[in-house]
Structures are given as C-alpha cells and as structure tokens.
Design an enzyme around this catalytic site. Structure first.
Site, PDB file in Angstrom:
ATOM      1  N   TYR A   1       0.853  -1.189   0.000  1.00 10.54           N
ATOM      2  CA  TYR A   1       0.000   0.000   0.000  1.00 10.54           C
ATOM      3  C   TYR A   1       0.890   1.241   0.000  1.00 10.54           C
ATOM      4  O   TYR A   1       1.988   1.217   0.531  1.00 10.54           O
ATOM      5  CB  TYR A   1      -0.919   0.010   1.224  1.00 10.54           C
ATOM      6  CG  TYR A   1      -2.032  -1.011   1.174  1.00 10.54           C
ATOM      7  CD1 TYR A   1      -1.765  -2.367   1.359  1.00 10.54           C
ATOM      8  CD2 TYR A   1      -3.352  -0.633   0.940  1.00 10.54           C
ATOM      9  CE1 TYR A   1      -2.784  -3.310   1.314  1.00 10.54           C
ATOM     10  CE2 TYR A   1      -4.379  -1.569   0.901  1.00 10.54           C
ATOM     11  CZ  TYR A   1      -4.088  -2.903   1.086  1.00 10.54           C
ATOM     12  OH  TYR A   1      -5.101  -3.827   1.038  1.00 10.54           O
ATOM     13  N   GLU A   2       0.383   2.314  -0.570  1.00 12.17           N
ATOM     14  CA  GLU A   2       1.228   3.489  -0.769  1.00 12.17           C
ATOM     15  C   GLU A   2       1.649   4.161   0.533  1.00 12.17           C
ATOM     16  O   GLU A   2       2.542   4.992   0.536  1.00 12.17           O
ATOM     17  CB  GLU A   2       0.531   4.501  -1.688  1.00 12.17           C
ATOM     18  CG  GLU A   2      -0.729   5.088  -1.104  1.00 12.17           C
ATOM     19  CD  GLU A   2      -1.583   5.794  -2.148  1.00 12.17           C
ATOM     20  OE1 GLU A   2      -1.352   5.605  -3.351  1.00 12.17           O
ATOM     21  OE2 GLU A   2      -2.483   6.539  -1.745  1.00 12.17           O
TER      22      GLU A   2
END
Lengths: 257, 272
Positions: A51-52
């Site tokens: 996930y970013e």
C-alpha cells in the site's frame, strides 16, 4: 450456487481471481483492496500486497478504511517511508501489478479521479491523483475494477489524471521504461481487455445472467465485444464465505465495536 | 536544540500569517491538535502543503486559514469528499482558495529533495497525465546521460513543518514509529519545525534503525496528548474510523461545520 450472490460479490471475486499467487501488487484503496485481500485469503496466499502508505507485504485481518490504517503497518513485513515506497519499490520496478479503482474511465482506459466538468470551474471536485499516475506507468501492468455505469464509463474522460493508453490509444508508444498499462478491467457486469492493436477496451467475458444489452446500456460509448465471448465463472461457495466473513469483520471494526 | 514550548507558544512563534506550512502525517500521526491551535490563533493566508489534506486541512480551509493548498489526494479516505475543500474550490466559501495538485510520488520526491537541500526533484512521473497542463510547477527535463524524458517538480521548502510523533526524550530527540510517511523529510526540509508528542520520556527506547529525528534538527517540541486524534498514534491509540465517517455529515453543511468548530476547536483546549 446460482443467484445467491450479488453483482458486487461477482465483481470482487472475479477481480481477486485476476491476481496470481506470488505476484507483487500495489493496491489501491476500496474495491481493489477488497479484491486483493480476497485473493490472499483464497487462491493466492503468497501474493505480496503493498500500500502506498509504505506498508510492504501486509496481511490485514480487516480491510483498511484508509490507505494508512494501523492494521496495515501491524501486519506488514516492514514499513518504509513514502518517498522510499514510490522511488525504490514502485519506480524501481519491484511491482508486478497495480490494482486501481477510478471515478471515470474511457475506451482507452484513461482514468479520471480529478474532477467532473472544467478544471477551472469544476462541477464536482474529486480527490485527485494520489498514487495512481505513477502506479499506472511504473507497475508492470494494471488491473482496474469499478462498477459499470454510464456515469463511469464515458466516451471521453473530463480529465486524464492517470494514463491508460492516451486520448488516441497511442499514449504509451515509444515511451521507455514504463509498464504495459491496463491489461484488464473488471466490473460488476463483465471483464474487458484492451484490443492488442488499437488498445480500445473490448468485452471478453460476461458475468452469468448479464446480457450484451446490459453492458451496452451501461457504457457511454459503442462498446465492442470479442468474437469468442466467454462466460465468467461463478464465485465458489468458499470464495463467497471468505469474502462475507472479511466484510463482516471489517464492518464491525469500523463501526468501533 | 529543540526548545520545549507549549503548543500555543510554538504555533504563536513559528506560524506567521502568509507562511508556507506543511503539517504532515500520512493517515497516521496527523497533527490535529496543532492544526486546531493554528485555527484558534486565527492564522490567515497560509499556503498549506500536505499529500493528503485529510480532515485537518478540511478544518483549516473551512476556518478560513488557507490561501493556497498544495496536495496530491484530497479526499476523506474510504468515505468520500472533503466537503470544506470542495466548497472552497467550487463555491468560494469562506473565500476562494488556490489549489496546486500533484501526484503522491511527485510530492514525496519533492519533500525528499527539500530535505536534501536540492532545488528540484526528478522522477519518472506524470507520463500521459494531464496534471502538468493545470500545474505549472510540473516540468519535464531530459536526462543528460540517457536522454530519457523525466518529470521535475520544485522541492518543498516550507517556512514551518509540523508533525506529531510518539515521544521525545529530554533532549528533544523524537521517535516516529509505524507509518512514517514523509515526516522526517518534512522536518528536515523546513526552515522551522514543530513536533508535538504524546509524551516526554527519559529513554526513547529506539532500536538502531528506528526513525529518530535529532533534537538539534527540530525548532520546538510540544506535548499534545492524543494530538493526532481522530487519526492515530501507533502504540498509543487507534484511528477513530467512526469519526472519519461522521465528519462527512459535519463538513457537508456550513452551519453544522461552524458549530462543530465552535464546540470542538474555538471553545476547547488550547491552554497557553
């Protein structure tokens, strides 16, 4: 097993099946996150979810509401700073597939998450690009999942936030060091893939009980169908059970219980 | 050497009207207490930088503190819009604001370049995106070695950066744990920095590779218990996802928002 699942469940299960075990997937929040975690809990236990927020190889017990929920860091192999995430892991070529949602998509898979209307006088201001512009070009390939409607599937997106194949389908031609771009779009009605030559989206598989007319009616351009149109396999009882469990415990957690 | 100040005094000293301010924290450790103090002190004409404006900038925008917002994803994560941001952009309430939008990758690189003392960040970004057509701060340059076309954005150099962290020791060294976002970069990129912490301890308890920001690289440390609420502080309290959902209804309506601001910011906390 017929008819006892929703079209949303059909979409999520189909999107999940697109991920192969062992793939490294950069996950967008919302529908992509739901699908990616279903894949991890079913046929792809070794899928690597990124996930970013910097959480690398994370295995959340419940779906995150935000891209940076504590759950993601607590269940991650490691958590890195956001610049490192985008520079080393994404731009550095360590991501096989980017999994994205969108507000608008056009026939060449260009995505708009910026606004509806004119940029200087927007009718509706949407959140913006986030990680998507670089996920879409620096990941090996891109899967897109969203609900099918005329509002979302438009002839021309109001704004190209994120490149599919450009306004003319040639947006990736001759650009070095970028990924293949979108390879499939999964909706609650069907699966679409870009034509290998023109890059225009073509329906390759209809979900059970969905007609061509349903898809035509929900698409803002003259949508094409593959000559050998397939029927998407139904969700299995096990996939549905795992998905429903995941969503139930997610709802309970987010309600603060 | 970081000076220990009250939150009131830290904001009064370092956040001037018209300043460029970065309050960072990627979903985690969002400095809400500090944001509320900025609102209470009536700061105006701020250029606010954040990857994800989140509720904290929604509140600052609605309270009239912002002149310009530089961001890359302006939503309420998992819930929907930031209605105060939208109202300002779409309808000019409480006044018109300027926006400058990037992608996360570009902003993350810009913070990193700011910390590194460089004038610009270079990335393989914005390929085929129309964002460069609406943001004149996005340019393209040619790699002098390979000829590849790459995106360039100016580095972020805030007048003041504000972050929240778990704890500081008595020398003002700060430990940041969990999702660390661009907090270290934000502090190092800024002329001045304020770090709010849950507590001051004798020993940080940091492992050798932990994210520690030395006290001598920070301007001021202020204790703000639950200073990241309704976002969260890893190891201390969870994100209040329910409040994030409730915010949608609060922020949607100008009057409800104004009342919320009165009850929860202007008439709450902020002891000098």
């Amino acid at each position: 097993m017929s008819n006892d699942y929703t079209s949303s469940e059909m979409m999520t299960v189909t999107a999940a099946r697109a991920l192969e075990n062992g793939m490294t997937c950069f996950v967008g929040i919302g529908l992509p996150s739901e699908a990616a975690n279903l894949a991890r809990l079913t046929h792809a236990p070794d899928v690597v979810l990124i996930y970013e927020s910097g959480t690398l190889q994370t295995k959340p017990e419940v779906l995150p509401l935000s891209i940076g929920d504590g759950e993601l860091a607590e269940t991650a192999l490691t958590t890195v700073a956001v610049p490192e995430m985008f520079r080393y892991w994404l731009q550095g070529g360590k991501v096989d597939v980017g999994f994205l949602g969108t507000a608008q998509i056009d026939r060449y898979c260009n995505l708009n998450t910026t606004l509806i209307g004119d940029y200087r006088e927007p009718k509706v201001r949407l959140p913006g690009g986030g990680g998507a512009p670089e996920i879409a070009t620096n990941a090996g390939e891109v899967f897109i999942t969203l609900k099918h409607s005329k509002r979302a599937f438009v002839d021309r997106v109001d704004f190209v936030t994120t490149l599919g194949f450009g306004r003319d389908g040639k947006g990736r031609d001759g650009v070095p060091n970028i990924g293949k771009g979108p390879t499939r779009v999964i909706t609650d009605l069907c699966v679409m893939k870009p034509d290998p030559e023109t890059k225009e989206l073509v329906v390759v598989s209809l979900h059970p009980g969905v007609s061509r007319e349903d898809v035509i009616e929900a698409t803002g351009w003259e949508i094409r169908f593959a000559e050998s149109l397939e029927s998407t396999p139904q969700p299995s009882a096990k996939e549905l059970e795992i998905l429903r469990d995941l969503k139930d415990r997610t709802d309970r957690k987010h309600a603060g219980q | 050497m970081a000076e220990f100040l009250s939150l009131h005094d830290a904001v009064a000293r370092y956040v001037e009207d018209g300043a460029t301010v970065a309050m960072e924290g990627f979903t985690h450790l969002i400095p809400f207490a500090a944001g509320h103090e900025v609102i209470r002190q009536g700061k105006r004409d701020l250029t606010l930088i954040r990857l994800t404006p989140d509720l904290v900038y929604d509140q600052l925008i609605g309270a009239g503190c912002a002149k310009k917002v530089i961001f890359s994803w302006g939503g309420n994560p998992g819930v929907g819009s930031l209605h105060r941001l939208r109202d300002a952009v779409e309808k000019g309430w409480p006044h018109q604001i300027e926006i400058l939008e990037h992608s996360h990758a570009a902003m993350a690189c810009a913070f990193e370049a700011g910390a590194a003392g460089l004038p610009l960040a270079v990335l393989r970004g914005y390929v085929g995106s129309e964002l460069p057509s609406v943001n004149d701060q996005i340019k393209f340059i040619e790699c002098p070695f390979t000829g590849e076309r790459l995106a360039a954005v100016p580095s972020v150099r805030p007048d003041v950066s504000i972050i929240h962290a778990q704890r500081a020791d008595r020398a003002g060294n700060v430990l940041v744990e969990g999702i660390v976002g661009v907090q270290k970069e934000a502090v190092l990129a800024a002329k001045h920095s304020i770090v709010t912490v849950e507590e001051i301890v004798d020993d940080l308890g940091a492992t050798p590779n932990a994210c520690v920001i030395p006290g001598w690289a920070i301007s001021a440390v202020a204790v703000a218990e639950k200073g990241a609420y309704p976002s969260y502080t890893h190891g201390y309290y969870d994100r209040d996802n329910r409040f994030y959902k409730e915010w949608d209804a609060i922020a949607r309506d100008r009057e409800v928002f104004t009342q919320w601001l009165d009850d929860n910011v202007y008439n709450a906390g902020g002891a000098a």
